[in-house]
Write an enzyme that holds these catalytic residues in place. Structure first.
Site, mmCIF file in Angstrom:
data_model
loop_
_atom_site.group_PDB
_atom_site.id
_atom_site.type_symbol
_atom_site.label_atom_id
_atom_site.label_comp_id
_atom_site.label_asym_id
_atom_site.label_seq_id
_atom_site.Cartn_x
_atom_site.Cartn_y
_atom_site.Cartn_z
ATOM 1 N N ASP A 149 0.955 -1.234 0.014
ATOM 2 C CA ASP A 149 -0.011 0.015 0.219
ATOM 3 C C ASP A 149 0.897 1.241 -0.124
ATOM 4 O OD1 ASP A 149 -3.120 1.094 1.146
ATOM 5 O OD2 ASP A 149 -1.401 2.139 1.948
ATOM 6 N N TYR A 193 2.882 9.984 -0.377
ATOM 7 C CA TYR A 193 3.865 9.347 0.598
ATOM 8 C C TYR A 193 5.145 9.760 0.028
ATOM 9 C CZ TYR A 193 0.334 6.441 2.788
ATOM 10 O OH TYR A 193 -0.972 6.091 3.229
ATOM 11 N N LYS A 220 -2.855 6.026 -3.902
ATOM 12 C CA LYS A 220 -3.804 6.836 -3.572
ATOM 13 C C LYS A 220 -3.946 8.136 -4.409
ATOM 14 C CE LYS A 220 -3.979 4.552 0.783
ATOM 15 N NZ LYS A 220 -2.186 4.487 1.294
ATOM 16 N N HIS A 231 -7.517 9.434 -1.601
ATOM 17 C CA HIS A 231 -6.863 9.487 -0.594
ATOM 18 C C HIS A 231 -7.943 9.841 0.823
ATOM 19 C CE1 HIS A 231 -2.663 9.137 1.561
ATOM 20 N NE2 HIS A 231 -3.596 8.891 2.362
HETATM 21 N N1 NAP Z 1 -5.485 5.954 3.914
HETATM 22 C C1 NAP Z 1 -4.844 6.994 4.996
HETATM 23 O O1 NAP Z 1 -5.276 8.137 5.266
HETATM 24 C C2 NAP Z 1 -3.891 6.200 5.738
HETATM 25 C C3 NAP Z 1 -3.322 7.092 7.108
HETATM 26 C C4 NAP Z 1 -2.194 6.270 7.811
HETATM 27 C C5 NAP Z 1 -1.851 5.222 7.179
HETATM 28 N N2 NAP Z 1 -2.176 4.518 6.053
HETATM 29 C C6 NAP Z 1 -1.655 3.324 5.756
HETATM 30 O O2 NAP Z 1 -1.563 2.498 6.652
HETATM 31 C C7 NAP Z 1 -0.216 1.851 7.112
HETATM 32 C C8 NAP Z 1 0.071 1.740 8.561
HETATM 33 O O3 NAP Z 1 -0.315 2.853 9.341
HETATM 34 P P1 NAP Z 1 0.810 3.344 10.137
HETATM 35 O O4 NAP Z 1 2.288 3.686 9.253
HETATM 36 O O5 NAP Z 1 0.358 5.014 10.508
HETATM 37 O O6 NAP Z 1 0.990 2.747 11.497
HETATM 38 P P2 NAP Z 1 0.873 1.256 11.981
HETATM 39 O O7 NAP Z 1 1.028 0.452 10.967
HETATM 40 O O8 NAP Z 1 -0.211 1.207 12.823
HETATM 41 O O9 NAP Z 1 2.403 1.286 12.783
HETATM 42 C C9 NAP Z 1 3.637 1.613 12.354
HETATM 43 C C10 NAP Z 1 4.723 1.666 13.621
HETATM 44 O O10 NAP Z 1 4.681 0.374 14.249
HETATM 45 C C11 NAP Z 1 5.820 0.210 14.287
HETATM 46 N N3 NAP Z 1 5.872 -1.637 14.258
HETATM 47 C C12 NAP Z 1 5.355 -2.392 13.197
HETATM 48 N N4 NAP Z 1 5.244 -3.714 13.451
HETATM 49 C C13 NAP Z 1 5.919 -3.630 14.717
HETATM 50 C C14 NAP Z 1 6.222 -4.663 15.607
HETATM 51 N N5 NAP Z 1 5.906 -6.217 15.354
HETATM 52 N N6 NAP Z 1 6.772 -4.564 16.847
HETATM 53 C C15 NAP Z 1 7.062 -3.264 17.000
HETATM 54 N N7 NAP Z 1 6.677 -2.289 16.397
HETATM 55 C C16 NAP Z 1 6.276 -2.308 15.276
HETATM 56 C C17 NAP Z 1 6.727 0.527 12.985
HETATM 57 O O11 NAP Z 1 7.907 0.629 13.440
HETATM 58 P P3 NAP Z 1 9.098 -0.203 12.535
HETATM 59 O O12 NAP Z 1 8.895 0.318 11.143
HETATM 60 O O13 NAP Z 1 10.513 0.146 13.244
HETATM 61 O O14 NAP Z 1 8.696 -1.613 12.637
HETATM 62 C C18 NAP Z 1 5.896 2.004 12.984
HETATM 63 O O15 NAP Z 1 6.638 2.873 13.994
HETATM 64 C C19 NAP Z 1 0.604 3.095 6.451
HETATM 65 O O16 NAP Z 1 1.770 3.014 6.144
HETATM 66 C C20 NAP Z 1 -0.182 3.358 5.290
HETATM 67 O O17 NAP Z 1 0.169 2.548 4.217
HETATM 68 C C21 NAP Z 1 -3.156 4.985 5.431
#
Ligand code: NAP
Length: 286
Positions: free
Chosen positions: A44, A49, A74, A107
């Site tokens: 994704d 980004y 997106k 988005h």
């Molecule tokens: N549509 C939208 O508006 C929107 C908004 C936000 C996000 N998104 C999508 O959703 C995805 C995920 O959301 P997000 O990036 O906000 O947050 P998330 O996936 O909820 O959390 C990511 C964080 O958790 C850590 N992490 C991941 N796996 C882990 C594990 N097993 N143990 C410990 N820490 C861990 C990562 O660090 P490390 O990298 O060090 O593991 C990072 O700091 C985004 O990348 C994006 O693709 C979409």
């Protein structure tokens, strides 16, 4: 990683996707290649980004057949005209170096600077949607959908568009799950994807979750990802750490009904730390 949901147009989508927000363009290629090597088949990204080029390169250089990988991007939230949307879709294809994109989402119904304001940009979203519909019919996109849409935004497209969205990607994690919106979206035959499934990292040291994760012999991250799947959602955990890539994909455990009930009522998170100032929350998270 290999189980799939089927979208309303009949195409399949892997039940786990790799999020790539905040992974730099020059880092993301290796992360994507590593993930695909480990068995991930769904990535994704987004125009916002600024890493579409690196994601596309990772997919192309992975050695995995293109039709085995599901790629989502997106349309930037600020684009609310047909002409701009049409050009931006082609720009994503060109940046990623792909002949087609599996799924493209609007988005956000509102540009980030207007996030949470009164104007829902109904006309602008219909214009952007028209461009997505056209690219879908032309075979440039295999599926089309939206993100951050609430009920009224969905109704606008359902009532005035010619193709129904196939996906709505929304914020959904333990302690902040929009149950009513999920029910409404699913009732329209639209798959709900869960972004920030680990609350951007903010729930990792929650004592209640640590205790429950220990009981299942998994990490809090795994518990969070599995919770979303058991709600019928498609989680998109982001990580650039190889060990996390591996463990986040081990989801062969079942959270009991009783524990799911507990997780549904975990107190709402009040502070996302640094994510609060990121454009995705517009700095306006209540
Ligand atoms: N549509 C939208 O508006 C929107 C908004 C936000 C996000 N998104 C999508 O959703 C995805 C995920 O959301 P997000 O990036 O906000 O947050 P998330 O996936 O909820 O959390 C990511 C964080 O958790 C850590 N992490 C991941 N796996 C882990 C594990 N097993 N143990 C410990 N820490 C861990 C990562 O660090 P490390 O990298 O060090 O593991 C990072 O700091 C985004 O990348 C994006 O693709 C979409």
């Amino acid at each position: 990683m290999h189980e799939t949901y089927t979208l309303s147009n009949g195409i399949t989508i892997p039940k786990l996707g790799l999020g790539t927000w905040m992974i730099d363009n020059d880092q993301v290629t290796e992360v994507v290649k590593q993930a695909l090597k480990l068995g991930y088949r769904h990535v994704d990204t987004a125009q916002a980004y600024q890493n579409e080029e690196g994601v596309g390169r990772g997919v192309r250089e992975s050695g995995i057949a293109r039709d085995e990988v599901f790629v989502t991007t997106k349309l930037a939230a600020e684009i609310k005209s047909y002409e701009e949307a049409k050009a931006a879709i082609d720009e994503s294809l060109q940046k990623m170096g792909l002949d087609y994109i599996d799924l493209m989402l609007i988005h956000s119904p509102q540009p980030w600077m207007e996030f949470g304001e009164e104007d829902r940009f109904y006309e602008g979203n219909l214009e952007a949607w028209k461009a997505l519909e056209e690219a879908y019919r032309d075979g440039k996109l295999r599926a089309i959908g939206v993100s951050n849409f609430i009920e009224t935004d969905l109704d606008n497209l359902l009532e005035n568009g010619s193709i129904s969205p196939m996906v709505n990607q929304v914020l959904a994690h333990i302690s902040n799950t929009p149950f009513d919106l999920i029910d409404y979206t699913q009732s329209k035959g639209i798959l709900v994807e869960a972004y920030s499934p680990i609350a951007h990292g903010a729930v990792l040291d929650n004592e209640q979750l640590v205790e429950m994760a220990n009981r299942y012999d998994v990490s809090v991250a795994q518990l969070c990802i599995r919770y979303d799947q058991q709600l019928g959602l498609l989680p998109l955990p982001k990580t650039k750490t190889v060990e996390h890539l591996k463990t986040n994909a081990i989801l062969d455990f079942t959270i009991s009904d009783e524990d799911m009930e507990t997780l549904k009522h975990v107190e709402k998170i009040k502070d996302y730390g640094e994510a609060r100032v990121m454009p995705v929350f517009g700095g306006k998270l209540k």
